[in-house]
Structure formats: C-alpha cells, structure tokens
Design a protein around this motif. Structure first.
Motif, PDB file in Angstrom:
ATOM      1  N   ARG A  20       0.854  -1.179   0.000  1.00 34.37           N
ATOM      2  CA  ARG A  20       0.000   0.000   0.000  1.00 34.37           C
ATOM      3  C   ARG A  20       0.899   1.241   0.000  1.00 34.37           C
ATOM      4  NH1 ARG A  20      -2.664  -3.585  -1.065  1.00 34.37           N
ATOM      5  NH2 ARG A  20      -4.628  -4.329  -0.157  1.00 34.37           N
ATOM      6  N   ILE A  21       0.650   2.150  -0.929  1.00 33.57           N
ATOM      7  CA  ILE A  21       1.438   3.370  -1.037  1.00 33.57           C
ATOM      8  C   ILE A  21       0.555   4.531  -0.595  1.00 33.57           C
ATOM      9  CG2 ILE A  21       2.864   4.794  -2.555  1.00 33.57           C
ATOM     10  CD1 ILE A  21       2.946   2.353  -4.477  1.00 33.57           C
ATOM     11  N   VAL A  22       1.102   5.412   0.224  1.00 33.96           N
ATOM     12  CA  VAL A  22       0.297   6.466   0.832  1.00 33.96           C
ATOM     13  C   VAL A  22       0.995   7.818   0.699  1.00 33.96           C
ATOM     14  CG1 VAL A  22      -0.911   7.227   2.912  1.00 33.96           C
ATOM     15  CG2 VAL A  22      -0.521   4.781   2.534  1.00 33.96           C
ATOM     16  N   ASP A  23       0.274   8.779   0.120  1.00 32.22           N
ATOM     17  CA  ASP A  23       0.717  10.177   0.101  1.00 32.22           C
ATOM     18  C   ASP A  23       0.178  10.825   1.371  1.00 32.22           C
ATOM     19  OD1 ASP A  23       0.767  13.020  -0.269  1.00 32.22           O
ATOM     20  OD2 ASP A  23       0.817  12.769  -2.433  1.00 32.22           O
ATOM     21  N   CYS A  24       1.068  11.242   2.246  1.00 31.29           N
ATOM     22  CA  CYS A  24       0.633  11.848   3.508  1.00 31.29           C
ATOM     23  C   CYS A  24       1.184  13.265   3.639  1.00 31.29           C
ATOM     24  CB  CYS A  24       1.013  10.984   4.701  1.00 31.29           C
ATOM     25  SG  CYS A  24       2.559  10.123   4.571  1.00 31.29           S
ATOM     26  N   GLY A  80      -8.067   1.543   2.848  1.00 30.59           N
ATOM     27  CA  GLY A  80      -7.639   0.242   2.359  1.00 30.59           C
ATOM     28  C   GLY A  80      -6.358  -0.253   2.995  1.00 30.59           C
ATOM     29  N   LEU A  81      -5.973   0.377   4.121  1.00 31.26           N
ATOM     30  CA  LEU A  81      -4.788  -0.067   4.862  1.00 31.26           C
ATOM     31  C   LEU A  81      -5.252  -0.992   5.974  1.00 31.26           C
ATOM     32  CD1 LEU A  81      -2.920   3.347   5.270  1.00 31.26           C
ATOM     33  CD2 LEU A  81      -2.908   1.785   3.325  1.00 31.26           C
ATOM     34  N   ARG A  86       1.890  -4.047   3.778  1.00 30.83           N
ATOM     35  CA  ARG A  86       3.187  -3.364   3.766  1.00 30.83           C
ATOM     36  C   ARG A  86       2.898  -1.942   3.284  1.00 30.83           C
ATOM     37  NH1 ARG A  86       7.392  -5.806   0.038  1.00 30.83           N
ATOM     38  NH2 ARG A  86       5.583  -6.218  -1.281  1.00 30.83           N
ATOM     39  N   ILE A  87       3.215  -0.964   4.123  1.00 31.12           N
ATOM     40  CA  ILE A  87       2.806   0.413   3.860  1.00 31.12           C
ATOM     41  C   ILE A  87       4.035   1.282   3.591  1.00 31.12           C
ATOM     42  CG2 ILE A  87       1.587   2.411   4.790  1.00 31.12           C
ATOM     43  CD1 ILE A  87       0.080   0.428   6.646  1.00 31.12           C
ATOM     44  N   VAL A  88       4.046   1.930   2.429  1.00 33.05           N
ATOM     45  CA  VAL A  88       5.125   2.858   2.082  1.00 33.05           C
ATOM     46  C   VAL A  88       4.547   4.275   2.035  1.00 33.05           C
ATOM     47  CG1 VAL A  88       6.808   3.561   0.347  1.00 33.05           C
ATOM     48  CG2 VAL A  88       6.422   1.127   0.796  1.00 33.05           C
ATOM     49  N   ARG A 138     -10.378  -1.142  -1.713  1.00 30.06           N
ATOM     50  CA  ARG A 138     -11.440  -1.734  -0.892  1.00 30.06           C
ATOM     51  C   ARG A 138     -11.041  -1.689   0.583  1.00 30.06           C
ATOM     52  NH1 ARG A 138     -10.581  -6.915   0.884  1.00 30.06           N
ATOM     53  NH2 ARG A 138      -8.860  -8.093  -0.042  1.00 30.06           N
ATOM     54  N   HIS A 139     -12.043  -1.568   1.422  1.00 29.06           N
ATOM     55  CA  HIS A 139     -11.798  -1.493   2.860  1.00 29.06           C
ATOM     56  C   HIS A 139     -11.117  -2.767   3.346  1.00 29.06           C
ATOM     57  CE1 HIS A 139     -14.649   1.955   4.159  1.00 29.06           C
ATOM     58  NE2 HIS A 139     -14.282   2.124   2.913  1.00 29.06           N
ATOM     59  N   ARG A 140     -10.200  -2.593   4.271  1.00 28.66           N
ATOM     60  CA  ARG A 140      -9.547  -3.733   4.914  1.00 28.66           C
ATOM     61  C   ARG A 140      -9.623  -3.536   6.423  1.00 28.66           C
ATOM     62  NH1 ARG A 140      -6.024  -6.972   2.138  1.00 28.66           N
ATOM     63  NH2 ARG A 140      -4.745  -7.222   4.015  1.00 28.66           N
TER      64      ARG A 140
END
Length: 279
Positions: A20-24, A80-81, A86-88, A138-140
C-alpha cells in the motif's frame, strides 16, 4: 521491508498485492498549497491520500494531538490499509510529514511501515510515472490498538525537568529554539523547554532531500550534545518534525525515544511552564 526504501525499490515492488502506497503530505498554514489538489494532479501510481489534518484529537485543547485509536483505525480501513499490509509513505512537504504518519501507524499497531527516501520529489526527478485523480482501495480490517509507551505528556515533561532521566531534543530551527525568532502562532511564547537540546530536523537530510546515512544522522545528534546512550524525548512546534527526529533515531537503531506530542504549541501556550531563551 526496511523502514527507509528507495525509489528503485518501490518501482520494483509496485503491483504486489500486500503493498500500500500512501501520500501523507500536509503543508504548514500560510503556504497556500493544497495537498489533496496536488495529490490529484499527480501521485505515485496506486497511492491513496492520507489526510493528516483529519487524524487528530479534536477534543483536545491543543492542536494536532494524536487521535484516539478507534478513529485512526477507522480512517485506515477506509483507505484500504489493514492488518498485514506493507505500507510505504511519502510526502511533498517542507516539514516531512510522512514521519508523523509513520509514527502514528507504528503506535497504532501497523508492523511493516516504511518511508520513501526523497519522497515524490525524487520520484519525479527520476522521471518515474505519475497517476492523476483519486485512488480508492477496498476497505480492509485495521485492528484498533494503541501503545503510547513512547508518547510523553506535558506533566511527564515537567517532571523530567527535575529527574532529568530523559534528554529533550527540539526539532525546530535554531532561531525558534533560541527565542531569537517569535513563534508564528498567536499567544505562544518564544524560547524552548529548559535544558532541551536543539537538532533541527533539516540536519538529518542531504541536499537532495534523502536521509543522511547512519554516520551522518549520528553526527547530527552528537554534535548538538545528545548522548545517544541515554533516553530521548523529541519535541518541535506541533508534534510533526519531532517525528522526523524519531525516525532518524530509529534508522540508527535507537529505540528508547519518545514524542512529546503537545510540543511547543502546548508548552508555550501555558503561562505556568518554565521557558528558556539563549542569547
């Protein structure tokens, strides 16, 4: 997955089912920049947008305090996290807001979390692909869980002034820390927590926005007088760049480090807390 990953690593891993890639990205007030609009205009393909402005405790008198576990878990699920992801994380912010997201994810139970070294600026500079619009996953399930053992309150920091069991390290710029420059927030005093040391968060980065190596990070702290054999509390203006210091300390293997979440916004607003300035 290492806690700091390269653009090359991410490009090779894209498409993995658990990634999972996240712009924060979050900007300081007054910049005139809209992080969501910037995300929609161009982001790392597959990245979702984490609204850090929404991830706060709105019941607290001090701005930008850590949210309750249930609120955080709910927001992560909607992105969707979930457990096992694995979160980047990356950002395009002058105050490196991905470190705040990293701290929260770790605190609230995510195990495999990394920051993209150099952020989207490096990704763009290398001519890598961008996507437009908004990504929806999708929701996790994200288990609501919290370990605040590495968070300090104002009362604990006050008590530490006498016990001095932990070193307080301030991530703000030298002029803000010394009191030579006024705090930009109305009603907030100038100066710093008595006895605190100053390691501006920018000291942890190379000119291209990537993190310094372990020797460089270690030198940034030791040059400021920090004893890396002793526990540390990090502080800043509102608990954001203090997380950059925590991430840097984690990169060099130091785990006995905690965040003063209220930071100077809380401390400087209280007329009863002691304050120091440096001539």
């Amino acid at each position: 997955m290492d806690s700091l990953v390269s653009t090359e690593w991410l490009a090779n891993e894209m498409g993995a089912s658990d990634l999972r890639i996240v712009d924060c990205t979050k900007h300081l007030p007054g910049t005139g920049r809209d992080p969501l609009a910037e995300y929609e205009a161009g982001h790392v393909p597959g990245a979702v947008f984490m609204d850090l402005a929404d991830l706060t405790d709105t019941s607290h008198a001090t701005e930008n305090m850590l949210p309750p576990a249930e609120k955080f878990a709910s927001r992560m699920q909607s992105l969707g996290l979930g457990d096992g992801s694995r979160i980047v994380l990356y950002d395009d912010s002058a105050v490196k807001t991905s470190a705040r997201a990293w701290f929260m994810l770790k605190m609230f139970g995510a195990h495999d979390v990394a920051i993209l070294d150099g952020g989207i600026a490096k990704w763009k500079a290398e001519g890598r692909p961008l996507a437009q619009g908004k990504e929806t996953l999708r929701h996790r399930h994200f288990t609501a869980w919290q370990d605040d053992g590495n968070v300090r309150t104002k009362a604990q920091v006050l008590a530490n002034l006498h016990g001095k069991d932990e070193q307080v390290v301030d991530a703000r710029g030298a002029a803000r820390w010394s009191g030579a420059e006024e705090d930009p927030r109305p009603g907030i005093a100038s100066g710093h927590i008595p006895g605190s040391l100053n390691v501006p968060f920018t000291a942890l980065f190379n000119a291209d926005g990537t993190f310094k190596d372990k020797a460089g990070i270690t030198a940034a702290f030791e040059t400021a007088g920090v004893d890396l054999a002793k526990p540390v509390i990090t502080s800043c203006g509102s608990g954001v760049t203090a997380c950059v210091l925590l991430f840097g300390l984690a990169l060099i293997g130091k785990e006995d480090a905690a965040l003063y979440d209220g930071s100077w916004t809380e401390w400087g607003a209280d007329p009863d807390t002691p304050k120091a300035v440096k001539a």
